[in-house]
Structures are given as structure tokens and as C-alpha cells.
Design a protein around this motif. Structure first.
Motif, mmCIF file in Angstrom:
data_model
loop_
_atom_site.group_PDB
_atom_site.id
_atom_site.type_symbol
_atom_site.label_atom_id
_atom_site.label_comp_id
_atom_site.label_asym_id
_atom_site.label_seq_id
_atom_site.Cartn_x
_atom_site.Cartn_y
_atom_site.Cartn_z
ATOM 1 N N SER A 1 35.502 46.268 33.956
ATOM 2 C CA SER A 1 36.913 46.004 34.224
ATOM 3 C C SER A 1 37.206 44.510 34.167
ATOM 4 N N LEU A 2 36.249 43.686 34.594
ATOM 5 C CA LEU A 2 36.412 42.238 34.523
ATOM 6 C C LEU A 2 36.493 41.767 33.073
ATOM 7 N N GLU A 3 35.607 42.274 32.232
ATOM 8 C CA GLU A 3 35.609 41.883 30.820
ATOM 9 C C GLU A 3 36.943 42.203 30.160
ATOM 10 N N MET B 1 45.493 36.363 36.582
ATOM 11 C CA MET B 1 44.744 36.214 37.831
ATOM 12 C C MET B 1 43.964 37.482 38.118
ATOM 13 N N LEU B 2 42.769 37.330 38.671
ATOM 14 C CA LEU B 2 41.909 38.463 38.996
ATOM 15 C C LEU B 2 41.900 38.680 40.501
ATOM 16 N N GLN B 3 42.011 39.930 40.909
ATOM 17 C CA GLN B 3 41.951 40.255 42.330
ATOM 18 C C GLN B 3 40.627 40.929 42.661
ATOM 19 N N MET C 1 30.548 36.838 39.112
ATOM 20 C CA MET C 1 31.101 37.027 37.770
ATOM 21 C C MET C 1 32.530 36.529 37.680
ATOM 22 N N VAL C 2 33.361 36.813 38.690
ATOM 23 C CA VAL C 2 34.730 36.299 38.636
ATOM 24 C C VAL C 2 34.733 34.786 38.783
ATOM 25 N N GLY C 3 33.742 34.253 39.494
ATOM 26 C CA GLY C 3 33.616 32.805 39.587
ATOM 27 C C GLY C 3 33.351 32.172 38.233
#
Length: 337
Positions: free
Chosen positions: A170-172, A180-182, A196-198
Motif C-alpha cells: 500500500s505504501l508503494e 501525505m501518508l498516514q 519505510m514511510v521514513g
């Protein structure tokens, strides 16, 4: 520890300190403030005195940080961090309101919500494309289709967008579509996901875990920042207690507390905290009065038809009224809305 550079230190002097730290096994994280540069350094405290940093050109002082969270602490950065999400600034003088449906359900639903919250004054559109649900039989989101709809809504309205990521896949996908990612409450201590979000380079909205202490919440932010990403917004969304009258117990005392401990901006989600649209307005106003830098509010064109969290979602008319009320409260505490 943090290495505080003199206000007149050159780029070469800053780079020399970073090289010295890395040569000795420290991870160096330069933090650029308005008045000066500090370098956060994470490593073995036992070798600190042997580095000779105080004698290097451009170094003003070396300050050990005693708290377990280093980079997100006030000791590392005295100034408030302002997080940029598209054209929106979170943490400055302007109150940032993030609004939209809990889940992206259809094109018609999302576009209607997007235009409505934009006209009412929201700065960022929220919408879940991936929904971690307690029951495996509940609506799990539209996945990439939902992300594409968020991107379309952004093009039509000019709003920045935020969505939750739940795993590597889902991040990819999300990094290609949203601003923005939550990281949700259930994943606050999913340390691999935090790393990974970092590394993604995208601004991150980090929700407090359901039963997390303030220190655990800040340590989760430290995971993200240790990967080189300082664009983090903390979100208080209520914690689980013995009280069952509301969905969670909103800990508004955490807002001024965390702002005293960390330089990161803090927003409040009164929708998930209360689970009751009748309580969202009063708690939103109270959050602004307590010093929150923004709000995360669920709004649905037809809450009674929502596939997710309908009882806590505001109607369009309720959201318009709330925004008018928030402007008055924000003005009273020296902020714009």
C-alpha cells in the motif's frame, strides 16, 4: 546528543562535523532552523568525550539528550517544525483542517465530499483507500482505485491529499498518488512500516496508538525521523480506557504536553476519539483552544449511507457550521483558520 553550530558556521564546517560523527560510528541528522543549525547525532554515548567536537570550527556547544527520543525532542530543535503538505503548512500560524470521508467508496461520493470541504475551508482531503478493520468482513477499501480517485479529486479542487498505508504494498502505491501518508493507530508500533514511510520522503501523519503512552508515541515518531524524514505531524485520536460512553477517551492534555516535549506539530482527530458526530464540534473547538495545530475531521455527503464510520461523520451542513465556529476560536487564541 545534538551539536549546536554557531550562527555563522559555514556549510563546510557543518559538513566537517557530520563527517567526524559518521567516522566515529554516529548517525548524523542536520536540522536547519531559522537562527542556527543543529546536528542530531545518535550513537554510543561512551565515546562522546573522545570526539573533540567542541574544538572544531563552527561548533558552539555539544548537548547530550537524556530522553529516549532524540531527534523529535525540543532539546534537538527549539523552534517549531512546520510541515509542508503540498501548498499547506501545518504547525505555523494557520490552523490546518484535514477533512473528508473515512473511506473512499465511489467517485461520486469522494468528489462530492472533496468539493464540499474545499468550499468550507479545509486545506487537505482525507480518504482511506486501504482500511484496516476489526472484522475481516467489513469494507476494506478500494485499494489503488481509491488512490486514483483521490488524485482526481486533488486535480479538481486543488486540495492536498492524505491516506493511510498499512503495509509495504500500500505504501508503494500511495506514494505515487497522494501528498501525505498516514500511519494509523493500529500500526503506530509497526516499526518496519515506520521505517519505510521514513524513507519515502513524504510527509507523515502519525496517529497515537489505541493504548500508547506519550513516550511510546514520540518513540514511534523517532523511528520515522531516524530515517531522515522530519516531516511528521502527530495526531491525538483518543486512547482506550474503561469508559464506554464514547468510542475512545480524547486526551486533550497530550496536546500542550507533547508540544512542550517535541518540536513536531500536533493535530487532533475528534471523530475517532468520540465516535459520535454530536461530540465532534465541541471537542474540535476544545482542541484548538488547547493549542492543536490542526484537526482531522470525518465528513461524508450522506453519513447514513457510509460504508465506514457513519455515526461519527459530519454532514456537509454540520461541517460548514463547524468551520465558522473554528474561525472564532482560532482568532481567540491567536491563530487563523
Amino acid at each position: 546528543m545534538v551539536v549546536v553550530m554557531d550562527g555563522r558556521a559555514s556549510a563546510e564546517q557543518v559538513e566537517a562535523v557530520i563527517m567526524r560523527l559518521e567516522e566515529c560510528g554516529f548517525s548524523a541528522h542536520p536540522i536547519y532552523g531559522v537562527r542556527r543549525i543543529v546536528i542530531g547525532a545518535v550513537g554510543d554515548r561512551r565515546v562522546l568525550n573522545s570526539l573533540g567536537l567542541e574544538t572544531m570550527p563552527g561548533v558552539e556547544r555539544v548537548v547530550p539528550i537524556m530522553k529516549p527520543y532524540k531527534l523529535v525532542s525540543r532539546e534537538a530543535r527549539e523552534e517549531n517544525t512546520v510541515v509542508r503538505v503540498g501548498h499547506v503548512a501545518i504547525g505555523g500560524s494557520q490552523l490546518a483542517v484535514i477533512a473528508g470521508p473515512c473511506a473512499v467508496e465511489s467517485r461520486e461520493q469522494l468528489l462530492a465530499a472533496a468539493h464540499m470541504v474545499q468550499q468550507a475551508g479545509a486545506a487537505i482531503l482525507r480518504g482511506g483507500a486501504f482500511k484496516p478493520r476489526t472484522s475481516p468482513y467489513s469494507f476494506q477499501g478500494l485499494g489503488e482505485k481509491g488512490l486514483k480517485l483521490l488524485a482526481e479529486a486533488a486535480r479538481q479542487t486543488g486540495l492536498a491529499t492524505v491516506t493511510e498505508v498499512v503495509d509495504e504494498r500500500s505504501l508503494e502505491l500511495a506514494v505515487e498518488y497522494v501528498d501525505m501518508l498516514q500511519v494509523g493507530a493500529r500500526n503506530m508500533q509497526n516499526f518496519r512500516l515506520l521505517q519505510m514511510v521514513g524513507r519515502s520522503g513524504k510527509p507523515v501523519l502519525l496517529k497515537r496508538g489505541l493504548s500508547a503512552t506519550v513516550e511510546e508515541w514520540l518513540m514511534a515518531a523517532e523511528y520515522i525521523m531516524s530515517e531522515g524524514n522530519g516531516q511528521i505531524v502527530l495526531c491525538e485520536r483518543g486512547i482506550r480506557t474503561f469508559e464506554h460512553s464514547t468510542r475512545n477517551t480524547l486526551d486533550l492534555s497530550a496536546v500542550p504536553l507533547v508540544k512542550s516535549l517535541s518540536h513536531l506539530p500536533v493535530i487532533v482527530d475528534p471523530s475517532h476519539a468520540t465516535g459520535d458526530r454530536r461530540l465532534v464540534g465541541p471537542m474540535a473547538r476544545a482542541a484548538v483552544a488547547a493549542g492543536a495545530d490542526g484537526l482531522l475531521i470525518e465528513v461524508h455527503p450522506e453519513p447514513t449511507q457510509a460504508l465506514c464510520d457513519g455515526p461519527q461523520s459530519l454532514t456537509p451542513a454540520q461541517f460548514v457550521s463547524l468551520m465558522e465556529e473554528l474561525r472564532a476560536v482560532a482568532a481567540a487564541v491567536g491563530r487563523a483558520a
